[in-house]
Design a protein around this motif. Structure first.
Motif, PDB file in Angstrom:
ATOM      1  N   THR A  17      56.015  -6.934 -10.832  1.00  0.00           N
ATOM      2  CA  THR A  17      55.796  -7.959  -9.817  1.00  0.00           C
ATOM      3  C   THR A  17      54.330  -7.915  -9.400  1.00  0.00           C
ATOM      4  OG1 THR A  17      56.218  -6.544  -7.902  1.00  0.00           O
ATOM      5  CG2 THR A  17      58.121  -7.661  -8.859  1.00  0.00           C
ATOM      6  N   ALA A  18      53.889  -8.986  -8.792  1.00  0.00           N
ATOM      7  CA  ALA A  18      52.558  -8.999  -8.211  1.00  0.00           C
ATOM      8  C   ALA A  18      52.633  -8.336  -6.835  1.00  0.00           C
ATOM      9  CB  ALA A  18      52.049 -10.432  -8.095  1.00  0.00           C
ATOM     10  N   GLY A  19      51.507  -8.128  -6.196  1.00  0.00           N
ATOM     11  CA  GLY A  19      51.501  -7.513  -4.875  1.00  0.00           C
ATOM     12  C   GLY A  19      51.964  -8.466  -3.783  1.00  0.00           C
ATOM     13  N   ASN A  20      52.197  -7.930  -2.618  1.00  0.00           N
ATOM     14  CA  ASN A  20      52.568  -8.706  -1.430  1.00  0.00           C
ATOM     15  C   ASN A  20      53.871  -9.477  -1.601  1.00  0.00           C
ATOM     16  OD1 ASN A  20      50.136  -7.898  -0.122  1.00  0.00           O
ATOM     17  ND2 ASN A  20      49.057  -9.488  -1.263  1.00  0.00           N
ATOM     18  N   GLN A  21      54.930  -8.785  -1.999  1.00  0.00           N
ATOM     19  CA  GLN A  21      56.234  -9.422  -2.129  1.00  0.00           C
ATOM     20  C   GLN A  21      56.734  -9.872  -0.772  1.00  0.00           C
ATOM     21  OE1 GLN A  21      58.091  -6.059  -4.348  1.00  0.00           O
ATOM     22  NE2 GLN A  21      59.145  -7.739  -5.387  1.00  0.00           N
ATOM     23  N   LEU A  27      58.589 -12.334  -6.428  1.00  0.00           N
ATOM     24  CA  LEU A  27      57.805 -11.712  -7.493  1.00  0.00           C
ATOM     25  C   LEU A  27      56.393 -11.400  -7.029  1.00  0.00           C
ATOM     26  CD1 LEU A  27      58.916 -13.828 -10.573  1.00  0.00           C
ATOM     27  CD2 LEU A  27      59.617 -11.512  -9.950  1.00  0.00           C
ATOM     28  N   GLY A  28      56.129 -11.555  -5.739  1.00  0.00           N
ATOM     29  CA  GLY A  28      54.811 -11.286  -5.178  1.00  0.00           C
ATOM     30  C   GLY A  28      53.930 -12.530  -5.204  1.00  0.00           C
TER      31      GLY A  28
END
Length: 81
Positions: A17-21, A27-28
């Protein structure tokens, strides 16, 4: 005999996932980009997704994945009628 398969997509640098979910972006931030190849790769990609998912009997996921998926369900649940 029943088969068990495990599938997960990951970027080349090891991210699932990307950051900051958040609940709105499970998926962020811009996380869909990590999986775009799977969902938007034309006829060849569509054919691959169909082959991959055509004989799925059930999906097992963790609590967070389950909770994050609920907003996308319709009145028939996660998979339709």
């Amino acid at each position: 005999m029943t088969k068990v398969a495990f599938n997960i997509s990951m970027s080349l640098d090891g991210f699932v996932t990307a950051g900051n979910q958040t609940r709105e972006e499970p998926l962020g931030k811009n996380g869909e980009f990590l999986h775009e190849w799977f969902f938007h790769s034309g006829a060849e990609g569509y054919s691959y997704v169909q082959r991959l998912t055509s004989n799925v009997g059930s999906v097992i996921c963790g609590r967070k994945c389950y909770d994050d998926s609920i907003p996308y369900w319709d009145e028939n649940g996660p998979t339709g009628p």
